[in-house]
Write a protein that holds these residues in place. Sequence first.
Motif, PDB file in Angstrom:
ATOM      1  N   VAL A  74       0.860  -1.180   0.000  1.00  0.00           N
ATOM      2  CA  VAL A  74       0.000   0.000   0.000  1.00  0.00           C
ATOM      3  C   VAL A  74       0.897   1.229   0.000  1.00  0.00           C
ATOM      4  O   VAL A  74       1.663   1.449   0.939  1.00  0.00           O
ATOM      5  CB  VAL A  74      -0.925   0.023   1.236  1.00  0.00           C
ATOM      6  N   VAL A  75       0.802   2.030  -1.045  1.00  0.00           N
ATOM      7  CA  VAL A  75       1.612   3.244  -1.163  1.00  0.00           C
ATOM      8  C   VAL A  75       0.775   4.424  -0.672  1.00  0.00           C
ATOM      9  O   VAL A  75      -0.253   4.761  -1.262  1.00  0.00           O
ATOM     10  CB  VAL A  75       2.072   3.459  -2.619  1.00  0.00           C
ATOM     11  N   ALA A  76       1.213   5.030   0.429  1.00  0.00           N
ATOM     12  CA  ALA A  76       0.485   6.143   1.049  1.00  0.00           C
ATOM     13  C   ALA A  76       1.426   7.329   1.186  1.00  0.00           C
ATOM     14  O   ALA A  76       1.806   7.731   2.283  1.00  0.00           O
ATOM     15  CB  ALA A  76      -0.064   5.716   2.415  1.00  0.00           C
ATOM     16  N   VAL A  77       1.823   7.878   0.037  1.00  0.00           N
ATOM     17  CA  VAL A  77       2.799   8.964  -0.007  1.00  0.00           C
ATOM     18  C   VAL A  77       2.166  10.174  -0.679  1.00  0.00           C
ATOM     19  O   VAL A  77       1.072  10.067  -1.262  1.00  0.00           O
ATOM     20  CB  VAL A  77       4.062   8.520  -0.772  1.00  0.00           C
ATOM     21  N   PRO A  78       2.810  11.353  -0.633  1.00  0.00           N
ATOM     22  CA  PRO A  78       2.242  12.542  -1.284  1.00  0.00           C
ATOM     23  C   PRO A  78       1.974  12.308  -2.770  1.00  0.00           C
ATOM     24  O   PRO A  78       2.678  11.543  -3.429  1.00  0.00           O
ATOM     25  CB  PRO A  78       3.330  13.602  -1.064  1.00  0.00           C
ATOM     26  N   PRO A  79       0.947  12.987  -3.311  1.00  0.00           N
ATOM     27  CA  PRO A  79       0.518  12.723  -4.689  1.00  0.00           C
ATOM     28  C   PRO A  79       1.604  12.873  -5.739  1.00  0.00           C
ATOM     29  O   PRO A  79       1.612  12.139  -6.728  1.00  0.00           O
ATOM     30  CB  PRO A  79      -0.604  13.754  -4.910  1.00  0.00           C
ATOM     31  N   ASP A  80       2.534  13.804  -5.538  1.00  0.00           N
ATOM     32  CA  ASP A  80       3.515  14.056  -6.596  1.00  0.00           C
ATOM     33  C   ASP A  80       4.559  12.955  -6.741  1.00  0.00           C
ATOM     34  O   ASP A  80       5.304  12.937  -7.731  1.00  0.00           O
ATOM     35  CB  ASP A  80       4.194  15.411  -6.395  1.00  0.00           C
ATOM     36  N   VAL A  81       4.638  12.038  -5.796  1.00  0.00           N
ATOM     37  CA  VAL A  81       5.615  10.958  -5.900  1.00  0.00           C
ATOM     38  C   VAL A  81       4.952   9.582  -5.953  1.00  0.00           C
ATOM     39  O   VAL A  81       5.648   8.570  -5.920  1.00  0.00           O
ATOM     40  CB  VAL A  81       6.636  11.008  -4.730  1.00  0.00           C
ATOM     41  N   VAL A  82       3.635   9.533  -6.061  1.00  0.00           N
ATOM     42  CA  VAL A  82       2.927   8.253  -6.046  1.00  0.00           C
ATOM     43  C   VAL A  82       3.420   7.335  -7.151  1.00  0.00           C
ATOM     44  O   VAL A  82       3.784   6.177  -6.913  1.00  0.00           O
ATOM     45  CB  VAL A  82       1.404   8.464  -6.159  1.00  0.00           C
ATOM     46  N   GLU A  87       6.060   2.462  -8.957  1.00  0.00           N
ATOM     47  CA  GLU A  87       6.945   1.789  -9.909  1.00  0.00           C
ATOM     48  C   GLU A  87       8.088   1.084  -9.185  1.00  0.00           C
ATOM     49  O   GLU A  87       8.433  -0.068  -9.504  1.00  0.00           O
ATOM     50  CB  GLU A  87       7.500   2.796 -10.906  1.00  0.00           C
ATOM     51  N   ARG A  88       8.648   1.742  -8.180  1.00  0.00           N
ATOM     52  CA  ARG A  88       9.740   1.139  -7.411  1.00  0.00           C
ATOM     53  C   ARG A  88       9.272  -0.096  -6.650  1.00  0.00           C
ATOM     54  O   ARG A  88       9.952  -1.121  -6.619  1.00  0.00           O
ATOM     55  CB  ARG A  88      10.287   2.172  -6.419  1.00  0.00           C
ATOM     56  N   GLU A  89       8.088  -0.023  -6.054  1.00  0.00           N
ATOM     57  CA  GLU A  89       7.578  -1.147  -5.271  1.00  0.00           C
ATOM     58  C   GLU A  89       7.207  -2.335  -6.168  1.00  0.00           C
ATOM     59  O   GLU A  89       7.388  -3.491  -5.786  1.00  0.00           O
ATOM     60  CB  GLU A  89       6.368  -0.704  -4.433  1.00  0.00           C
ATOM     61  N   LEU A  90       6.681  -2.055  -7.357  1.00  0.00           N
ATOM     62  CA  LEU A  90       6.386  -3.131  -8.298  1.00  0.00           C
ATOM     63  C   LEU A  90       7.652  -3.896  -8.670  1.00  0.00           C
ATOM     64  O   LEU A  90       7.651  -5.127  -8.774  1.00  0.00           O
ATOM     65  CB  LEU A  90       5.737  -2.564  -9.560  1.00  0.00           C
ATOM     66  N   ALA A  91       8.738  -3.150  -8.864  1.00  0.00           N
ATOM     67  CA  ALA A  91      10.005  -3.793  -9.222  1.00  0.00           C
ATOM     68  C   ALA A  91      10.608  -4.546  -8.044  1.00  0.00           C
ATOM     69  O   ALA A  91      11.199  -5.625  -8.216  1.00  0.00           O
ATOM     70  CB  ALA A  91      10.994  -2.734  -9.733  1.00  0.00           C
ATOM     71  N   ALA A  96       3.952  -9.287  -5.421  1.00  0.00           N
ATOM     72  CA  ALA A  96       2.945  -8.532  -4.677  1.00  0.00           C
ATOM     73  C   ALA A  96       2.038  -7.725  -5.598  1.00  0.00           C
ATOM     74  O   ALA A  96       2.444  -7.279  -6.674  1.00  0.00           O
ATOM     75  CB  ALA A  96       3.621  -7.591  -3.680  1.00  0.00           C
ATOM     76  N   ILE A  97       0.797  -7.523  -5.149  1.00  0.00           N
ATOM     77  CA  ILE A  97      -0.100  -6.541  -5.756  1.00  0.00           C
ATOM     78  C   ILE A  97       0.192  -5.200  -5.078  1.00  0.00           C
ATOM     79  O   ILE A  97       0.403  -5.142  -3.863  1.00  0.00           O
ATOM     80  CB  ILE A  97      -1.572  -6.926  -5.552  1.00  0.00           C
ATOM     81  N   VAL A  98       0.219  -4.134  -5.866  1.00  0.00           N
ATOM     82  CA  VAL A  98       0.514  -2.805  -5.329  1.00  0.00           C
ATOM     83  C   VAL A  98      -0.693  -1.899  -5.558  1.00  0.00           C
ATOM     84  O   VAL A  98      -1.254  -1.860  -6.658  1.00  0.00           O
ATOM     85  CB  VAL A  98       1.764  -2.202  -5.992  1.00  0.00           C
ATOM     86  N   THR A  99      -1.091  -1.186  -4.528  1.00  0.00           N
ATOM     87  CA  THR A  99      -2.121  -0.166  -4.642  1.00  0.00           C
ATOM     88  C   THR A  99      -1.593   1.126  -4.060  1.00  0.00           C
ATOM     89  O   THR A  99      -0.580   1.143  -3.358  1.00  0.00           O
ATOM     90  CB  THR A  99      -3.420  -0.589  -3.929  1.00  0.00           C
TER      91      THR A  99
END
Length: 372
Positions: A74-82, A87-91, A96-99
Amino acid sequence: MTDTPAVPADVDRRLRGPVRIVGAGLLGASIGLALREKGVDVVLDDVSPAALALAVDYGAGRRPADGDAPELVVVAVPPDVVATVVERELAAWPRAIVTDVASVKTGPLERLLAAGADVGRYIGSHPMAGRERSGPTAARADLFVGRPWVIAGHDAISYQRAAVVEDLALDVGATVVPMDPEAHDLAVAYVSHAPQLVSTLMAARLQAAPDGSLDLAGGGVRDVTRIAASDPGLWVQIIGANAGHIRPVLTDLRDDLDRVIAALGDPDAAGAPRTIAETIAAGNRGVERLPGKHGTTKRFARVVVLVDDTPGQIAALLAFIGEIGINLEDMRLEHSPGAPIGIVEVSVVPEQEQRLVEELEGRGWRIAAAWA
């Protein structure tokens, strides 16, 4: 507080875990707290060591460790770096599934597609929940209970793969709302992003209000400006990311405002009263479309009760309403400036309004107003 808490075997949960949460702010830490209550192994990560340490200390999850193999990120970061973080977490986690939980969904998906990322394992989502405060210290395990959680599906991911994100939403108590990214972004322009700007602009006008005039402030101005106390840095990102949908809403609003301003130039001129009346009526019709309790559009009667500004008065009022068997649909509190009284506006179904007023007055409560 890094160990997974002991959880009774009969606790109902859908996620197996581990769940990796990137971003230990309000949303990330709140998701962590909610999942930990279910006994899910939560791994927290954040670029800020201080934010990570706080979230871990508050029990929202543990630090990353060798051998972690999350089923969901689960990516919960500011919108400008989502998009960059997704992309980094997918790699980094190819199984894993990434949301993400950002408030705009089209932009990140488009950037990921352009970058050639494996979007067959990515699906955006958006919990419609938040608080005026931010950071891990403001996190709550019940933040998402009963709130809509949008899952923004797209053609590159199967329903079966995306089901783990639905499991996440259900495990934290949210209500799943499937939408495509474009429909989501248009919807939040109407219900969140444009209202934020309208609230902010009205609050900004208060800077020019004459001295002493704000002592008269009541529910109207407080309702309109409630969300104006928001983080400028965050909202610059959100509004910029959804500008294409927000701008037409504000353009139409400006045109309506121009018509009202013209009518106020000579309120007795032919057509001016009609312009103002039709503007107010259009607002009534818009409000009627908003879902109320349990998603219905039913309107409720409102009764305003005056209470002494002393401990226990509101509790006594609510207890009495319960004793007489009337269900409270909604409630709003307000203080009277310069007077030691509180104003409690309670909402009930219209058919109970008269009995409520009679029962309250019979018990000695002071009624200021009642209307359906």
